[in-house]
Design a protein around this motif. Structure first.
Motif, mmCIF file in Angstrom:
data_model
loop_
_atom_site.group_PDB
_atom_site.id
_atom_site.type_symbol
_atom_site.label_atom_id
_atom_site.label_comp_id
_atom_site.label_asym_id
_atom_site.label_seq_id
_atom_site.Cartn_x
_atom_site.Cartn_y
_atom_site.Cartn_z
ATOM 1 N N VAL A 56 0.834 -1.208 0.000
ATOM 2 C CA VAL A 56 0.000 0.000 0.000
ATOM 3 C C VAL A 56 0.867 1.254 0.000
ATOM 4 O O VAL A 56 0.530 2.247 -0.650
ATOM 5 N N GLY A 95 -16.977 3.776 -3.360
ATOM 6 C CA GLY A 95 -15.623 3.431 -2.911
ATOM 7 C C GLY A 95 -15.595 2.107 -2.175
ATOM 8 O O GLY A 95 -14.707 1.277 -2.371
ATOM 9 N N GLY A 96 -16.590 1.879 -1.328
ATOM 10 C CA GLY A 96 -16.676 0.602 -0.613
ATOM 11 C C GLY A 96 -16.910 -0.565 -1.553
ATOM 12 O O GLY A 96 -16.332 -1.643 -1.393
ATOM 13 N N LEU A 98 -16.044 -0.708 -4.758
ATOM 14 C CA LEU A 98 -14.809 -0.946 -5.509
ATOM 15 C C LEU A 98 -13.771 -1.656 -4.650
ATOM 16 O O LEU A 98 -13.084 -2.564 -5.114
ATOM 17 N N THR A 99 -13.671 -1.240 -3.402
ATOM 18 C CA THR A 99 -12.728 -1.898 -2.492
ATOM 19 C C THR A 99 -13.100 -3.361 -2.284
ATOM 20 O O THR A 99 -12.235 -4.243 -2.320
ATOM 21 N N ALA A 100 -14.393 -3.628 -2.085
ATOM 22 C CA ALA A 100 -14.834 -5.013 -1.903
ATOM 23 C C ALA A 100 -14.556 -5.835 -3.149
ATOM 24 O O ALA A 100 -14.117 -6.992 -3.067
ATOM 25 N N ILE A 102 -12.198 -5.338 -5.427
ATOM 26 C CA ILE A 102 -10.756 -5.571 -5.538
ATOM 27 C C ILE A 102 -10.308 -6.642 -4.546
ATOM 28 O O ILE A 102 -9.524 -7.531 -4.877
ATOM 29 N N LEU A 103 -10.827 -6.575 -3.318
ATOM 30 C CA LEU A 103 -10.453 -7.572 -2.315
ATOM 31 C C LEU A 103 -10.986 -8.954 -2.681
ATOM 32 O O LEU A 103 -10.322 -9.966 -2.426
#
Length: 114
Positions: A56, A95-96, A98-100, A102-103
């Motif tokens: 990161v 944003g949440g 997209l983050t989910a 990607i994860l």
């Protein structure tokens, strides 16, 4: 005869004491091994977090954050309309998501749909 009985009792007491000591030793060894395995699991988890922190820190977010200051230059009326429409909540939800996503791509068997 009494001396022989006393001697056998003495030997048996020593054997019982030795067996108690061996039992306590086994318990202590088990506790130590349990602590070792739990510490090893925590160490592996900590190392994985250190690696992810390094990844990161290497990422460059300047392309995303360079336009943050331009939102402060919007007229007050436009900012109020955007706030009334829920733009802030919308950006957090997107944003949440997209983050989910990607994860989820990091999990091997979840990549079936994308």
């Amino acid at each position: 005869m009494q001396a022989i009985v006393t001697a056998i009792g003495y030997v048996l007491n020593k054997i019982v004491a030795a067996l108690k000591w061996i039992g306590q030793l086994c318990v202590k060894v088990f506790e130590a091994l349990w602590d070792l395995t739990s510490d090893a699991a925590c160490w592996v988890f900590e190392q994985a977090l250190d690696v992810s922190l390094s990844v990161v820190q290497v990422l460059d977010f300047s392309a995303i954050t360079q336009y943050v200051s331009t939102f402060g230059q919007l007229p007050a009326q436009v900012a109020e309309v955007l706030a009334a429409c829920g733009l802030g909540s919308c950006m957090v939800i997107i944003g949440g998501a997209l983050t989910a996503r990607i994860l989820m791509q990091l999990i091997p068997f979840v990549r079936l749909g994308s």
